[in-house]
Design a protein around this motif. Structure first.
Motif, PDB file in Angstrom:
ATOM      1  N   SER A 279       0.841  -1.206   0.000  1.00  0.00           N
ATOM      2  CA  SER A 279       0.000   0.000   0.000  1.00  0.00           C
ATOM      3  C   SER A 279       0.868   1.245   0.000  1.00  0.00           C
ATOM      4  N   LEU A 280       0.375   2.279  -0.674  1.00  0.00           N
ATOM      5  CA  LEU A 280       1.026   3.585  -0.632  1.00  0.00           C
ATOM      6  C   LEU A 280      -0.065   4.637  -0.839  1.00  0.00           C
ATOM      7  N   GLN A 281      -0.502   5.214   0.265  1.00  0.00           N
ATOM      8  CA  GLN A 281      -1.592   6.185   0.237  1.00  0.00           C
ATOM      9  C   GLN A 281      -1.081   7.561   0.648  1.00  0.00           C
ATOM     10  N   VAL A 282      -1.644   8.595   0.045  1.00  0.00           N
ATOM     11  CA  VAL A 282      -1.265   9.962   0.398  1.00  0.00           C
ATOM     12  C   VAL A 282      -2.500  10.750   0.800  1.00  0.00           C
ATOM     13  N   ASP A 283      -2.297  11.643   1.740  1.00  0.00           N
ATOM     14  CA  ASP A 283      -3.355  12.517   2.238  1.00  0.00           C
ATOM     15  C   ASP A 283      -3.166  13.890   1.595  1.00  0.00           C
ATOM     16  N   ILE A 284      -4.151  14.335   0.807  1.00  0.00           N
ATOM     17  CA  ILE A 284      -4.021  15.620   0.108  1.00  0.00           C
ATOM     18  C   ILE A 284      -4.849  16.713   0.780  1.00  0.00           C
ATOM     19  N   GLN A 285      -5.158  16.522   2.061  1.00  0.00           N
ATOM     20  CA  GLN A 285      -5.983  17.504   2.770  1.00  0.00           C
ATOM     21  C   GLN A 285      -5.326  18.884   2.782  1.00  0.00           C
TER      22      GLN A 285
ATOM     23  N   ARG B 174      -5.741  20.537  -0.604  1.00  0.00           N
ATOM     24  CA  ARG B 174      -7.124  21.006  -0.790  1.00  0.00           C
ATOM     25  C   ARG B 174      -7.391  22.283  -0.004  1.00  0.00           C
ATOM     26  N   GLN B 175      -7.003  22.287   1.269  1.00  0.00           N
ATOM     27  CA  GLN B 175      -7.376  23.390   2.162  1.00  0.00           C
ATOM     28  C   GLN B 175      -6.576  24.654   1.879  1.00  0.00           C
ATOM     29  N   LEU B 176      -5.246  24.517   1.717  1.00  0.00           N
ATOM     30  CA  LEU B 176      -4.403  25.706   1.572  1.00  0.00           C
ATOM     31  C   LEU B 176      -4.572  26.362   0.208  1.00  0.00           C
TER      32      LEU B 176
END
Length: 314
Positions: A281-287, A290-292
């Motif tokens: 698995s290789l997951q990224v959080d793009i929060q 999105r927010q900035l």
């Protein structure tokens, strides 16, 4: 708008980025190893090699921003006696040389395309976030991370605004590497022993990555920040192949071979890295992205796969 310099303009991402910038009315200069690979509507300069001695003054004159895509990437059949030294020569020292000359030329912003490999090779339950501690896993990732660290120092010393983007696997029309190989296997109808993989992986469509890069060239909040990017939807390798097959009109023929068997077979064949990319698995959080930036991926995963299928060349 003053010109934007795109290095690696003849590459997979570079060609798409140059075309997008031109469509938005931007003046673009592109550098690459060959003029013929760069769009005819882009002002082009040939740069045969990149290291600490490369002269950039002529192509930097009058530029407002630089997008640095050119790099020494993963080498399947590595011939260098000291691979890390070769990666550092191009990806670290070459990048810093360009950034220093850009600052001296009055360039406002430097967008550096790094790699999710700076974060690490695999995630376990928790996705990578932009502020996580770095854990580069390969000579390529180490060279990118060292460039990131020194770019931040150059920014503090000169005022050059640095933006770092770390993409995972980028796919799209004529995608190179493993994604292109998977498309060829699906098109040929080859049965694949990948029908029982329950991992989760983040990918990014070429158009989505290009859109974020363009956003980072001008967005005030992007200055001196690091961003992760993806399509915003994670899938297993098995599900990805099924959806790729649907997009191509070639239903995936998948055999439900247990992951443990795949990894053991790959180890015997000296293909541990390939097994890790297919099964891990290789997951990224793009929060943060999105927010900035107020940014969202323009294409969904299925839309990106459909576009990749439409541009597929067997």
């Amino acid at each position: 708008m003053n010109p934007v310099l795109v290095t690696g303009a003849g590459g997979f991402v570079g060609r798409a980025l140059c075309a997008d910038l031109v469509s938005r009315g931007a003046a673009v200069r592109g550098t690459g190893r060959s003029v013929r690979k760069v769009s005819a509507v882009v002002e082009t300069a040939v740069v045969k090699s990149i290291d600490e001695n490369t002269h950039w003054r002529g192509v930097l004159a009058g530029c407002d921003a630089v997008v640095h895509l050119a790099a020494r990437v993963h080498v399947v059949q590595e011939a260098a006696a000291h691979p890390l030294a070769e990666f550092r020569r191009v990806n670290t020292q070459g990048t810093l040389n360009l950034a220093r000359q850009a600052a001296a030329a009055g360039v406002r912003r430097f967008v550096f395309i790094s790699s999710i490999g700076v974060n690490g090779a695999e995630t376990f339950q928790q996705p990578y976030a932009a502020l996580d501690r770095a854990s580069p896993h390969s000579p390529y990732a180490v060279s990118k991370y060292e460039a990131e660290l020194s770019l931040r120092e150059i920014s503090l010393q000169t005022g050059l605004e640095v933006v770092i983007i770390r993409p995972p696997l980028v796919y799209g029309p004529s995608a190179p590497g493993n994604f292109g190989s998977l498309m060829r296997w699906l098109q040929l109808g080859i049965p694949l022993p990948l029908g029982a993989i329950r991992n989760q992986r983040s990918l990014v469509a070429l158009d989505n990555l290009v859109d974020l890069i363009v956003t980072c060239i001008t967005h005030p909040a992007a200055a001196n920040q690091t961003f992760l990017v993806s399509d915003g939807e994670d899938v297993s390798t098995t599900e990805l192949l099924r959806r790729m097959g649907q997009a191509m009109g070639c239903p995936a023929r998948l055999l439900p071979v247990p992951t443990g068997v795949l990894k053991a077979a790959a180890a015997l064949l000296g293909k541990r890295d390939l097994a890790q990319r297919l099964c891990g698995s290789l997951q990224v959080d793009i929060q943060k992205t999105r927010q900035l930036l107020g940014w969202n991926p323009p294409l969904t995963l299925d839309q990106g796969l459909k576009k990749a299928a439409q541009g597929f060349r067997p």
